[in-house]
Every structure is written in structure tokens, then in C-alpha cells.
Design a protein around this motif. Structure first.
Motif, PDB file in Angstrom:
ATOM      1  N   VAL A 195      65.001  91.517 -22.762  1.00 59.13           N
ATOM      2  CA  VAL A 195      63.634  91.703 -22.260  1.00 59.13           C
ATOM      3  C   VAL A 195      62.987  92.922 -22.906  1.00 59.13           C
ATOM      4  CG1 VAL A 195      62.257  92.185 -20.190  1.00 59.13           C
ATOM      5  CG2 VAL A 195      64.115  90.534 -20.099  1.00 59.13           C
ATOM      6  N   LYS A 196      63.771  93.953 -23.123  1.00 59.15           N
ATOM      7  CA  LYS A 196      63.243  95.171 -23.745  1.00 59.15           C
ATOM      8  C   LYS A 196      62.760  94.898 -25.163  1.00 59.15           C
ATOM      9  CE  LYS A 196      64.632  99.981 -24.282  1.00 59.15           C
ATOM     10  NZ  LYS A 196      65.742 100.924 -24.085  1.00 59.15           N
ATOM     11  N   TYR A 197      63.487  94.063 -25.897  1.00 58.37           N
ATOM     12  CA  TYR A 197      63.126  93.768 -27.279  1.00 58.37           C
ATOM     13  C   TYR A 197      62.026  92.732 -27.389  1.00 58.37           C
ATOM     14  CZ  TYR A 197      67.716  95.912 -28.140  1.00 58.37           C
ATOM     15  OH  TYR A 197      68.795  96.745 -28.162  1.00 58.37           O
ATOM     16  N   THR A 198      62.005  91.761 -26.484  1.00 63.37           N
ATOM     17  CA  THR A 198      61.104  90.616 -26.640  1.00 63.37           C
ATOM     18  C   THR A 198      59.956  90.578 -25.635  1.00 63.37           C
ATOM     19  OG1 THR A 198      62.436  89.232 -25.172  1.00 63.37           O
ATOM     20  CG2 THR A 198      62.997  89.198 -27.525  1.00 63.37           C
ATOM     21  N   LYS A 199      60.018  91.366 -24.584  1.00 64.73           N
ATOM     22  CA  LYS A 199      59.018  91.329 -23.507  1.00 64.73           C
ATOM     23  C   LYS A 199      58.967  89.945 -22.856  1.00 64.73           C
ATOM     24  CE  LYS A 199      57.695  95.500 -24.527  1.00 64.73           C
ATOM     25  NZ  LYS A 199      58.600  96.499 -24.065  1.00 64.73           N
ATOM     26  N   ASP A 200      60.116  89.286 -22.765  1.00 63.91           N
ATOM     27  CA  ASP A 200      60.234  87.913 -22.260  1.00 63.91           C
ATOM     28  C   ASP A 200      60.458  87.934 -20.745  1.00 63.91           C
ATOM     29  OD1 ASP A 200      60.660  85.202 -21.989  1.00 63.91           O
ATOM     30  OD2 ASP A 200      62.676  85.238 -22.860  1.00 63.91           O
ATOM     31  N   LYS A 201      59.385  88.030 -19.981  1.00 59.64           N
ATOM     32  CA  LYS A 201      59.491  88.124 -18.519  1.00 59.64           C
ATOM     33  C   LYS A 201      60.038  86.842 -17.903  1.00 59.64           C
ATOM     34  CE  LYS A 201      57.731  92.220 -18.404  1.00 59.64           C
ATOM     35  NZ  LYS A 201      58.580  93.368 -18.213  1.00 59.64           N
ATOM     36  N   GLU A 202      59.587  85.701 -18.394  1.00 60.69           N
ATOM     37  CA  GLU A 202      60.083  84.434 -17.855  1.00 60.69           C
ATOM     38  C   GLU A 202      61.567  84.254 -18.195  1.00 60.69           C
ATOM     39  OE1 GLU A 202      58.959  79.720 -18.038  1.00 60.69           O
ATOM     40  OE2 GLU A 202      57.382  81.198 -18.408  1.00 60.69           O
ATOM     41  N   GLY A 203      61.947  84.679 -19.383  1.00 62.99           N
ATOM     42  CA  GLY A 203      63.352  84.611 -19.779  1.00 62.99           C
ATOM     43  C   GLY A 203      64.232  85.489 -18.901  1.00 62.99           C
ATOM     44  N   GLU A 204      63.693  86.616 -18.472  1.00 60.88           N
ATOM     45  CA  GLU A 204      64.445  87.505 -17.589  1.00 60.88           C
ATOM     46  C   GLU A 204      64.793  86.787 -16.285  1.00 60.88           C
ATOM     47  OE1 GLU A 204      64.105  92.059 -15.977  1.00 60.88           O
ATOM     48  OE2 GLU A 204      62.236  90.946 -16.250  1.00 60.88           O
ATOM     49  N   ILE A 205      63.829  86.070 -15.742  1.00 57.02           N
ATOM     50  CA  ILE A 205      64.057  85.323 -14.510  1.00 57.02           C
ATOM     51  C   ILE A 205      65.058  84.202 -14.747  1.00 57.02           C
ATOM     52  CG2 ILE A 205      62.970  83.795 -12.818  1.00 57.02           C
ATOM     53  CD1 ILE A 205      60.388  85.499 -13.257  1.00 57.02           C
ATOM     54  N   GLN A 206      64.848  83.424 -15.794  1.00 58.46           N
ATOM     55  CA  GLN A 206      65.742  82.298 -16.087  1.00 58.46           C
ATOM     56  C   GLN A 206      67.176  82.760 -16.317  1.00 58.46           C
ATOM     57  OE1 GLN A 206      64.035  80.298 -19.451  1.00 58.46           O
ATOM     58  NE2 GLN A 206      62.359  79.425 -18.266  1.00 58.46           N
ATOM     59  N   LEU A 207      67.332  83.811 -17.117  1.00 57.72           N
ATOM     60  CA  LEU A 207      68.679  84.271 -17.454  1.00 57.72           C
ATOM     61  C   LEU A 207      69.381  84.914 -16.257  1.00 57.72           C
ATOM     62  CD1 LEU A 207      67.889  85.666 -21.001  1.00 57.72           C
ATOM     63  CD2 LEU A 207      69.293  83.655 -20.466  1.00 57.72           C
ATOM     64  N   THR A 208      68.645  85.631 -15.440  1.00 58.29           N
ATOM     65  CA  THR A 208      69.255  86.233 -14.255  1.00 58.29           C
ATOM     66  C   THR A 208      69.670  85.155 -13.265  1.00 58.29           C
ATOM     67  OG1 THR A 208      67.912  88.223 -14.579  1.00 58.29           O
ATOM     68  CG2 THR A 208      68.956  87.946 -12.427  1.00 58.29           C
ATOM     69  N   LEU A 209      68.829  84.152 -13.082  1.00 59.84           N
ATOM     70  CA  LEU A 209      69.204  83.031 -12.209  1.00 59.84           C
ATOM     71  C   LEU A 209      70.417  82.285 -12.766  1.00 59.84           C
ATOM     72  CD1 LEU A 209      65.754  81.536 -11.156  1.00 59.84           C
ATOM     73  CD2 LEU A 209      67.423  82.678  -9.696  1.00 59.84           C
ATOM     74  N   LEU A 210      70.449  82.097 -14.076  1.00 56.90           N
ATOM     75  CA  LEU A 210      71.601  81.450 -14.709  1.00 56.90           C
ATOM     76  C   LEU A 210      72.866  82.253 -14.453  1.00 56.90           C
ATOM     77  CD1 LEU A 210      72.733  79.289 -16.762  1.00 56.90           C
ATOM     78  CD2 LEU A 210      72.344  81.046 -18.500  1.00 56.90           C
ATOM     79  N   LEU A 211      72.776  83.556 -14.631  1.00 57.90           N
ATOM     80  CA  LEU A 211      73.921  84.440 -14.400  1.00 57.90           C
ATOM     81  C   LEU A 211      74.431  84.318 -12.964  1.00 57.90           C
ATOM     82  CD1 LEU A 211      75.707  86.922 -15.344  1.00 57.90           C
ATOM     83  CD2 LEU A 211      73.874  88.336 -14.419  1.00 57.90           C
ATOM     84  N   LEU A 212      73.535  84.456 -12.016  1.00 60.97           N
ATOM     85  CA  LEU A 212      73.933  84.394 -10.608  1.00 60.97           C
ATOM     86  C   LEU A 212      74.499  83.025 -10.242  1.00 60.97           C
ATOM     87  CD1 LEU A 212      70.927  86.317  -9.002  1.00 60.97           C
ATOM     88  CD2 LEU A 212      73.285  87.130  -9.211  1.00 60.97           C
ATOM     89  N   ARG A 213      73.809  81.977 -10.625  1.00 60.90           N
ATOM     90  CA  ARG A 213      74.253  80.632 -10.245  1.00 60.90           C
ATOM     91  C   ARG A 213      75.591  80.287 -10.888  1.00 60.90           C
ATOM     92  NH1 ARG A 213      71.174  75.341  -8.567  1.00 60.90           N
ATOM     93  NH2 ARG A 213      73.036  74.071  -8.304  1.00 60.90           N
ATOM     94  N   ARG A 214      75.736  80.543 -12.180  1.00 61.41           N
ATOM     95  CA  ARG A 214      76.981  80.192 -12.860  1.00 61.41           C
ATOM     96  C   ARG A 214      78.165  80.945 -12.266  1.00 61.41           C
ATOM     97  NH1 ARG A 214      77.331  78.123 -18.056  1.00 61.41           N
ATOM     98  NH2 ARG A 214      79.506  77.940 -17.425  1.00 61.41           N
ATOM     99  N   TYR A 215      78.003  82.226 -11.981  1.00 58.58           N
ATOM    100  CA  TYR A 215      79.112  82.992 -11.406  1.00 58.58           C
ATOM    101  C   TYR A 215      79.432  82.530  -9.994  1.00 58.58           C
ATOM    102  CZ  TYR A 215      80.431  86.273 -14.998  1.00 58.58           C
ATOM    103  OH  TYR A 215      80.956  86.827 -16.137  1.00 58.58           O
TER     104      TYR A 215
END
Length: 183
Positions: free
Chosen positions: A88-108
Motif C-alpha cells: 500500500v505504501k508503494y502503490t497507494k492501493d487502498k482497495e488492495g489493502e482491504i482485499q489482502l487483509t481480508l484474504l489474510l484473515l480468512r485464509r488463516y
């Protein structure tokens, strides 16, 4: 050091070659800025999806390892969250931050639910971490347009139900984590 207007003016009058030399020296000392400029100037934002997929692949790879303890499981999640933060720091990808964090939580939670539940007696820190990350995602989701909620509803509700009913019911209640989303 505060940049004064005189200092900025003096820098703007430097010859172009001298400015370039100074810029390159400064960039060597700031790898984060280098990554951001690489993304914006060289890649021109075209590699956003590939970068997002690389972080998702790292999550998929790391989640397959059997945890030694709840503490180590949380350390793995925190390391992956650092990858998301850098993305997110490099790309400013706010939607990606949400998607990836949800992926992390759900997969674990899906992959290691039995392990977490079996070790709840020593997983207080992990429980707190999961609740805080979920609150973080809900806060970010609140800033999105409501039409986009449908994309995230299944993941968020799975995480909320799992936290409330199996993993961290006390912490979820203390944090006033909703039982269902959107409310």
C-alpha cells in the motif's frame, strides 16, 4: 530540518546535472521512495494487479505451514501484514489493502481454526490481534461506497462469525465487534 523558501529557491537554481546527482544520492538512502517511484514512473501503475497477486501468493504460501504455537502463528500473520502495508505504501492501493487483509484473515482462520481453538488457553495475544485487524478492515470498509460492500460481505461475515463463536468471543464483545456486516 525545515525547508525554508530560500533553500528551496537555491535548489531550484542548481544545474540539472547537479540536481540529478543529489537526487540519486538521496534515493539510495530511501528504498521505500525508490519502490514508490519505480511503481509510479517506470511501471506507470500497470503492475498493480501483479503486485497484489504477489502478496496474495505470499499469503497462500505461508498459510500452508503448520504453526508451532499461537504466538508463531501471529508472528507469521504480522509479517504478511507488513508485506501488505509495504504494498500500500508503494502503490497507494487502498482497495488492495482491504482485499489482502481480508484474504489474510480468512485464509488463516480457515486453515488453522482447529489449531487456534485447541490452543485458546494460550492465544490471548493472537485473539486480540485478530480482533484488531478485523476492526481495522471494518474501518477501511466504512470509507468505501456501499455498492462495493457486496464484494466483501461473505469474507467479512465469515471472519466475524468465526471470531464471535469460536476464536475470540470475549475480545470481540469487548471491542464491540459487530456480529454481522454491513449492519
Amino acid at each position: 530540518m525545515q525547508l525554508t523558501s530560500e533553500f528551496k529557491e537555491a535548489i531550484s537554481h542548481l544545474p540539472s546535472a547537479e540536481k540529478d546527482k543529489l537526487l540519486f544520492r538521496l534515493l539510495k538512502k530511501d528504498p521505500d521512495l525508490c519502490q514508490r517511484l519505480q511503481f509510479e514512473l517506470v511501471e506507470q501503475g500497470d503492475t498493480l494487479q501483479e503486485r497484489r497477486e504477489a502478496v496474495a501468493a505470499a499469503v497462500g504460501k505461508q498459510v500452508k505451514y503448520e504453526p508451532y504455537s499461537p504466538g508463531y502463528l501471529m508472528m507469521d500473520m504480522r509479517a504478511l501484514n507488513g508485506d501488505i502495508t509495504r504494498h500500500v505504501k508503494y502503490t497507494k492501493d487502498k482497495e488492495g489493502e482491504i482485499q489482502l487483509t481480508l484474504l489474510l484473515l480468512r485464509r488463516y482462520l480457515e486453515e488453522h481454526l482447529a489449531f487456534i481453538v485447541a490452543h485458546l488457553y494460550r492465544a490471548d495475544t493472537l485473539q486480540d490481534y485478530l480482533v484488531k485487524r478485523t476492526l481495522f478492515v471494518l474501518q477501511k470498509l466504512g470509507k468505501l461506497h456501499e455498492d462495493l460492500y457486496i464484494e466483501y460481505e461473505a469474507d467479512v461475515n465469515y471472519i466475524l462469525q468465526t471470531l464471535h463463536h469460536k476464536v475470540a468471543p470475549i475480545q470481540a464483545q469487548k471491542a464491540k465487534l459487530p456480529r454481522e456486516w454491513p449492519t
